[in-house]
Scaffold this motif. Sequence first.
Motif, PDB file in Angstrom:
ATOM      1  N   LEU A  71       0.826  -1.208   0.000  1.00  0.00           N
ATOM      2  CA  LEU A  71       0.000   0.000   0.000  1.00  0.00           C
ATOM      3  C   LEU A  71       0.861   1.259   0.000  1.00  0.00           C
ATOM      4  CD1 LEU A  71      -2.876  -0.968   2.477  1.00  0.00           C
ATOM      5  CD2 LEU A  71      -3.053  -0.661  -0.002  1.00  0.00           C
ATOM      6  N   LEU A  72       1.918   1.243   0.809  1.00  0.00           N
ATOM      7  CA  LEU A  72       2.814   2.403   0.892  1.00  0.00           C
ATOM      8  C   LEU A  72       3.438   2.688  -0.465  1.00  0.00           C
ATOM      9  CD1 LEU A  72       4.195   4.508   2.731  1.00  0.00           C
ATOM     10  CD2 LEU A  72       5.987   2.820   3.181  1.00  0.00           C
ATOM     11  N   PHE A  73       3.870   1.641  -1.139  1.00  0.00           N
ATOM     12  CA  PHE A  73       4.478   1.812  -2.459  1.00  0.00           C
ATOM     13  C   PHE A  73       3.467   2.356  -3.466  1.00  0.00           C
ATOM     14  CE2 PHE A  73       5.274   0.278  -6.740  1.00  0.00           C
ATOM     15  CZ  PHE A  73       6.567   0.701  -6.955  1.00  0.00           C
ATOM     16  N   MET A  74       2.270   1.778  -3.499  1.00  0.00           N
ATOM     17  CA  MET A  74       1.278   2.178  -4.491  1.00  0.00           C
ATOM     18  C   MET A  74       0.800   3.614  -4.283  1.00  0.00           C
ATOM     19  SD  MET A  74       1.263  -0.286  -6.523  1.00  0.00           S
ATOM     20  CE  MET A  74       0.050   0.475  -7.608  1.00  0.00           C
ATOM     21  N   VAL A  75       0.610   4.019  -3.022  1.00  0.00           N
ATOM     22  CA  VAL A  75       0.192   5.400  -2.736  1.00  0.00           C
ATOM     23  C   VAL A  75       1.277   6.378  -3.182  1.00  0.00           C
ATOM     24  CG1 VAL A  75      -0.319   7.061  -0.904  1.00  0.00           C
ATOM     25  CG2 VAL A  75      -1.364   4.800  -0.845  1.00  0.00           C
ATOM     26  N   ALA A  76       2.543   6.045  -2.882  1.00  0.00           N
ATOM     27  CA  ALA A  76       3.654   6.915  -3.289  1.00  0.00           C
ATOM     28  C   ALA A  76       3.782   6.955  -4.811  1.00  0.00           C
ATOM     29  CB  ALA A  76       4.962   6.431  -2.658  1.00  0.00           C
ATOM     30  N   PHE A  77       3.623   5.808  -5.464  1.00  0.00           N
ATOM     31  CA  PHE A  77       3.760   5.747  -6.925  1.00  0.00           C
ATOM     32  C   PHE A  77       2.653   6.556  -7.603  1.00  0.00           C
ATOM     33  CE2 PHE A  77       3.248   3.858 -11.136  1.00  0.00           C
ATOM     34  CZ  PHE A  77       4.568   3.768 -11.563  1.00  0.00           C
ATOM     35  N   LEU A  78       1.406   6.348  -7.168  1.00  0.00           N
ATOM     36  CA  LEU A  78       0.294   7.096  -7.753  1.00  0.00           C
ATOM     37  C   LEU A  78       0.375   8.574  -7.392  1.00  0.00           C
ATOM     38  CD1 LEU A  78      -2.605   4.551  -7.073  1.00  0.00           C
ATOM     39  CD2 LEU A  78      -1.469   5.013  -9.255  1.00  0.00           C
ATOM     40  N   GLY A  79       0.864   8.868  -6.184  1.00  0.00           N
ATOM     41  CA  GLY A  79       0.991  10.261  -5.748  1.00  0.00           C
ATOM     42  C   GLY A  79       2.003  11.029  -6.577  1.00  0.00           C
ATOM     43  N   THR A  80       3.166  10.420  -6.817  1.00  0.00           N
ATOM     44  CA  THR A  80       4.182  11.094  -7.639  1.00  0.00           C
ATOM     45  C   THR A  80       3.702  11.236  -9.085  1.00  0.00           C
ATOM     46  OG1 THR A  80       5.270   8.936  -7.920  1.00  0.00           O
ATOM     47  CG2 THR A  80       6.191  10.426  -6.273  1.00  0.00           C
ATOM     48  N   GLY A  81       2.920  10.261  -9.554  1.00  0.00           N
ATOM     49  CA  GLY A  81       2.367  10.354 -10.901  1.00  0.00           C
ATOM     50  C   GLY A  81       1.378  11.501 -11.028  1.00  0.00           C
ATOM     51  N   PHE A  82       0.521  11.663 -10.017  1.00  0.00           N
ATOM     52  CA  PHE A  82      -0.464  12.745 -10.019  1.00  0.00           C
ATOM     53  C   PHE A  82       0.221  14.118  -9.972  1.00  0.00           C
ATOM     54  CE2 PHE A  82      -3.045  15.765  -7.551  1.00  0.00           C
ATOM     55  CZ  PHE A  82      -4.177  15.841  -8.368  1.00  0.00           C
ATOM     56  N   SER A 123       3.240  14.789 -10.927  1.00  0.00           N
ATOM     57  CA  SER A 123       3.944  14.978 -12.204  1.00  0.00           C
ATOM     58  C   SER A 123       3.014  15.557 -13.260  1.00  0.00           C
ATOM     59  CB  SER A 123       4.507  13.637 -12.696  1.00  0.00           C
ATOM     60  OG  SER A 123       5.488  13.139 -11.820  1.00  0.00           O
ATOM     61  N   LYS A 124       1.783  15.047 -13.301  1.00  0.00           N
ATOM     62  CA  LYS A 124       0.802  15.575 -14.254  1.00  0.00           C
ATOM     63  C   LYS A 124       0.428  17.009 -13.911  1.00  0.00           C
ATOM     64  CE  LYS A 124      -1.317  11.174 -15.599  1.00  0.00           C
ATOM     65  NZ  LYS A 124      -2.574  10.379 -15.622  1.00  0.00           N
ATOM     66  N   THR A 125       0.281  17.282 -12.611  1.00  0.00           N
ATOM     67  CA  THR A 125      -0.061  18.631 -12.171  1.00  0.00           C
ATOM     68  C   THR A 125       1.026  19.630 -12.557  1.00  0.00           C
ATOM     69  OG1 THR A 125      -1.283  17.708 -10.281  1.00  0.00           O
ATOM     70  CG2 THR A 125      -0.698  20.050 -10.174  1.00  0.00           C
ATOM     71  N   LEU A 126       2.288  19.208 -12.443  1.00  0.00           N
ATOM     72  CA  LEU A 126       3.423  20.059 -12.804  1.00  0.00           C
ATOM     73  C   LEU A 126       3.684  20.066 -14.307  1.00  0.00           C
ATOM     74  CD1 LEU A 126       5.947  19.087  -9.962  1.00  0.00           C
ATOM     75  CD2 LEU A 126       4.560  21.160 -10.105  1.00  0.00           C
TER      76      LEU A 126
END
Length: 321
Positions: free
Chosen positions: A239-250, A252-255
């Motif tokens: 869960l920790l990995f997936m939240v961090a992975f999806l969070g950095t992806g989101f 990245s799109k915002t930036l």
Amino acid sequence: MNIKIDKFVLSIIVVILMAYFFPEWGIPESKIPIDTISAIGISLIFFFYGLKLNPTQLKAGLKNWKLHLLVQGATFLMFPLLVLLFRPLIQNQEQETIWLAFFFLAALPSTVSSSVVMVAMAKGNIPAAIFNASISGIIGIAITPLWMGLFVDPAQTNFDFTEIYIKLIVQIILPVIIGLFLQRYFGEFARKHSSKLTLFDKSIILLIIYKSFAASFYNGIFRVVSLVDLLFIFVGVLLLFMVAFLGTGFISKTLKLSREDKITAQFCGTKKSLVHGTVFSKILFGNMATLGIILLPIMVFHATQILIISVIASKELNRQK
């Protein structure tokens, strides 16, 4: 798509089994000087790390500041803050130890070699990956002990910042500096034999893992960890990995980062270094009785991140064809 099982992950499993069946080799009374060997090995790891650092690539990577802030922010802020959210749920000493192990995982820097390899495989921003993976290890030397100093019980671990930073300077920083100074003479040699040096790094890591688990098995530490707890650790890591992975992806799109930068952000910002984990655990926790449990989440995370990122990198590569 062929998914290969990482040999290093298999080696970790073998070493843990050896520690279980032959724990007497790793106890303080053993005639095998594992502590001395691992201490020298740690210094050599970071000496070679200094030899292999490429100043030109590091300077070129400084310009992409949005990507750098995202990767380092995810590594040293997002991960610890996510784990901190669960601290109020702790109800007993066993849960406290497991939570501390997760927080130690969260406070660690990113790994270098596997991050760059996976970014290259997925056709991401390789220079930025090299820069962020390299600088993360340097930042972690200062940040990881600071994070852990907020929650480690000094009476239990003899947690003393003066002693810790002396060890960090002698075993890590000084060897890196010496390596940098000698880079003009031996840098090319180190890069040419990088695969052999990586094998040496992994051998020292396996030795430290054996010592940690041997002491834990010898003292019966894992008897207090139930199958439910082990399942909880695996699910928590995933869960920790997936939240961090999806969070950095989101983010990245915002930036509005490019596809290459997004890959680098997600691959480098979600990795945690087993090298630094084993090294820092030995320095920060010393001969703490629960050291094996402290290392458990980072070992599970290491195997998980390699498997998941390998699959994602393969998909990204196929998408570019």
